[in-house]
Design a protein around this motif. Sequence first.
Motif, short mmCIF file in Angstrom:
data_model
loop_
_atom_site.label_atom_id
_atom_site.label_comp_id
_atom_site.label_asym_id
_atom_site.label_seq_id
_atom_site.Cartn_x
_atom_site.Cartn_y
_atom_site.Cartn_z
N GLU A 260 -19.67 -35.01 26.07
CA GLU A 260 -19.88 -32.94 26.32
C GLU A 260 -20.36 -33.36 27.66
O GLU A 260 -19.76 -32.77 28.32
CB GLU A 260 -20.11 -33.06 25.52
N ARG A 263 -18.15 -34.35 31.16
CA ARG A 263 -16.99 -33.36 30.48
C ARG A 263 -17.07 -31.71 31.16
O ARG A 263 -16.60 -31.19 31.83
CB ARG A 263 -16.45 -32.77 29.25
N ASN A 295 -12.88 -37.22 21.71
CA ASN A 295 -11.64 -35.87 20.95
C ASN A 295 -10.57 -35.74 22.44
O ASN A 295 -10.71 -35.58 23.06
CB ASN A 295 -12.50 -34.97 20.08
N SER A 297 -9.83 -32.06 23.15
CA SER A 297 -10.52 -31.16 24.29
C SER A 297 -11.35 -31.90 25.12
O SER A 297 -11.08 -32.09 26.54
CB SER A 297 -10.74 -30.35 23.89
N ILE A 298 -11.80 -32.65 25.16
CA ILE A 298 -12.78 -34.28 26.47
C ILE A 298 -11.45 -34.25 26.98
O ILE A 298 -11.94 -34.35 28.31
CB ILE A 298 -13.47 -34.28 25.61
C1 NAG Z 1 -15.21 -32.38 20.76
O1 NAG Z 1 -16.32 -32.64 21.16
C2 NAG Z 1 -17.43 -32.18 21.83
C3 NAG Z 1 -18.74 -32.73 21.50
O2 NAG Z 1 -17.99 -33.71 22.01
C4 NAG Z 1 -17.23 -30.76 20.77
O3 NAG Z 1 -18.01 -29.75 21.37
C5 NAG Z 1 -16.41 -29.88 20.65
O4 NAG Z 1 -15.93 -28.78 19.78
C6 NAG Z 1 -15.10 -31.44 19.81
N1 NAG Z 1 -13.64 -30.67 20.02
C7 NAG Z 1 -12.85 -30.64 19.05
C8 NAG Z 1 -11.23 -30.33 19.46
O5 NAG Z 1 -12.63 -31.42 18.76
#
Ligand code: NAG
Length: 634
Positions: A260, A263, A295, A297-298
Amino acid sequence: MAARLVQRCCWRHLATFTCSPAAATAALLLPSGKASAARALPHPPPASIHTSVPSTWNADRFSVKEQVEENSNSEHRVILNLIEAATSPQELFQLGELHSLNSNQASLVVTRLSRLAVEKKLETGDILQDERFQQLIEIVDSQISQVWNNTLVGLLKSLYSLGMESSSREMQSVEHEVLWRLRRLSFRQLASLAEFLAVKQGKESKLLSEVIKKLELRWTELEGTRTVVMLIAKVGHISSVLMDRLEDKALELAEQFSPEDIRRITLALAYQNRRSVPLLRAMSYHLIQKHSELNLSILMDLIFAYGKLNFHQPQVFQKIATDLQPHVSAMTPIEVTRCIRSFALLKWLSLPLFEAISQYALDNAKQLSISHLCNIILSFARLNFQPSGSEDFFNMAHEELQGQLDSLEPQLLTDLVWSLCVLQQAKPPYLQRVLAPDFHAVIQGDSSPKAQNLRMKLIQINAAAKLESPEYQGPFLPAGMLNAAEPAAEKVTLLQSSLQEALAGVLGSQDNGRWDVHTIYGWQIDAEMVLNSENKPLPLKDFAAPHLPHSEGTKPLPPGARRVAFLRWEFPNFSNRSKELLGRYAMARRHIQAAGFLVVDVPHYEFLELKLERQRAAYLRDKLHKVVAKELAS
Ligand SMILES: *[C@@H]1O[C@H](CO)[C@@H](O)[C@H](O)[C@H]1NC(C)=O
Ligand SMILES: *[C@@H]1O[C@H](CO)[C@@H](O)[C@H](O)[C@H]1NC(C)=O
Ligand SMILES: *[C@@H]1O[C@H](CO)[C@@H](O)[C@H](O)[C@H]1NC(C)=O
Ligand SMILES: *[C@@H]1O[C@H](CO)[C@@H](O)[C@H](O)[C@H]1NC(C)=O
C-alpha cells in the motif's frame, strides 16, 4: 474592511519574523528561549490534573511538561472526560455554561464539535452561529498563548473544518499564533498540519508555505514510513525541494514499505511526473522480493503509474500481468481499459493477459462503450497483437462500431482507423470515412503538432488503402497532401551513423543510393538502392520513383531490376524488449514491401554487435543476398 486590515497587519507583522530570510536566520541562531522572549512569554496553563488521561487525549501526544501539568488537576481531567464523552453540540455547549473553561479546554470543545459535525454530518453553520460557540472562541482568543501546541494545531484544523471565515479576527489570531509557534512544533505536528492544509487549502495557503519551509529546514527529523508516505502523497507536489528530501528518505526506508505504501508513493510520483529512478527501482525490487499477493486495485494503480512514468521493470510487469490475468473476467470495462492502455504504453505484450482481455471484450460486448472498445483496439494495434480468436473479435468490433463512427472525435476516429489498418482490419467504410475531403479539410493549413500527427496518420491510412485494400475504390488523399512536413531532425543514433558508413561501402558510389527517403506513404526509408538483374547497384537518379512526392527521374527500371530498402530498427521500435516490432513499424515494413521494395532489416541487436566496419559491410551484403535469393525462390 476592518477584517482585511487586521489580516494585512497580521501578515506584515508575521513577515518580519517568519518571512524575511534575514529575520528568519537571526531567529534560528537565537536559542529558542531568547527568540520567544521577543514577545510575552506564554504562561503555563493553570496547574492541572490527574494521572491517567483518556486514551484519545494520550494519542494527542502532549509534551512531557504538558502532561505533568495536566496530571495534577483532577477537575481538568473530569472536564476532558466530559468533552470526550459528549455526543451532541448541545452537550458541549452546556459544558461551557456549567464550567468556567480555560482556553485549552475551550479549544478542546471546539475540536470535539468539529469531530462531531463530521461524524454526524451536522450543519456547521448552525454551530458557528450559536452564541455559545462565539463565547468559546472568545475564551480561546483571550488566552491563545496558553493553548498547548497540540491542542492549538487541532483547534486550527477544527476551525477550518467547521468552515470558519478565514478573514475573521479570531481565525486570524489562531493562524497567527500557529505561525508564531511553528518553530517549536514537533516535526510530526508540522507534518500533520501540512497534510491538512495541502488537502483543504492547496498551494495558495500562506500558512502552508511557512509550514513547508520549516519541514524543509528540519527534514533531518523526518522519520517513520507513515509520515514519509503521507508527505509524499499529500504535500510533495507543493514543494520540489521537500520532495527531493522525501525521496531520499523513502529510498532509505524502501525495504519497510508495505504494498500500500508503494502504491501511494508510486502514484504520487506519477501524478507529480517525477521519474525518480533509484526510488522506483528500489520499490520494484522489494515488491518482487517480498510481496507475493497484490490485490486488484494495487496492481492497477502500479501499472498505471509505471506507464505514466514510462518506467520499465520487466519483472514487475511480468508479475502484474500474471497477477491481473485471473481478475480480468470480473473487472469493469473502465478497469480493463485502464490496464490495457498502461501495458500498451509500456510496450509490454503479455499474450495471456491480452487474450483474456480479448475474451472479455467478446463476453461483455454490450457493456463496453465505444470508447472502451476503441481503446482496446488501439492497444492491440500498438503492440501488433492479433487475438487468437481474431475473426470473432473483429466481427464483434465491426458490429459494435457500425453506425457509431460519426460519434467519435476526429482524433479518436483517426486513431481507430489507423489501428485497424495496423491490424489489417480496415474495411472500406472506415477508410472512406477518414479519407473523404471533408474530413481532412479541417486540418488544412494547421501546423500544430497535433494536426501534423493527424495528417501523418491519414497519409499512412491512405497508404494502407492504396497498398493493402484492393477492394477500396477511393476517395484517396490529394497528391499535394502526401508531401508531409519532414519531422524535426532527431539526434543521429549510433545505428544510423554506422549503417550509413557501412552502406557507403556496399553501394560503391553515392549515386547508387538515396538516404533518409520520405515516401508518400508516410514512412521513412533509411536507404534505398536499385539492383540490376546481376545484383549490381545502379545509379538511381534517372529512374522513376513513384514512392517519392517529387521524382526527378522518369525512366522505368530495366527488366529484372529490383528496388531495395534498408530499414534500421532501433530499440524503441520493438515491443517487450524483444524482437517483435510494434504495430506501427510492422505496418511500415508491410507497406514498403507492398510498394515494391525488397526489405533489408537492420536490427540494432545484430548490427551493433559487429564492431568493425568491414564486418558490418559483410553483414549487409549477406543480408542483401539472402533477401534477393528468397525473392527469387518465391
Ligand atoms: C487492497 O489492499 C489495500 C491494502 O493493502 C486496501 O487498502 C484496499 O482496500 C484493498 N483493495 C481491494 C479492492 O481489496
Ligand atoms: C510546545 O510549546 C512550548 C512553548 O509553548 C515549547 O516549549 C515546547 O517545546 C512545545 N512542545 C513540543 C512538543 O514541541
Ligand atoms: C513479453 O514478455 C512477457 C513476459 O516476459 C512474455 O510472457 C510475453 O510472451 C512476451 N511477449 C512477446 C511477444 O515476446
Ligand atoms: C525506429 O524508431 C526510430 C526512433 O523511434 C525512428 O527514428 C526510426 O525511423 C524507426 N525505424 C523505422 C524503420 O521506422
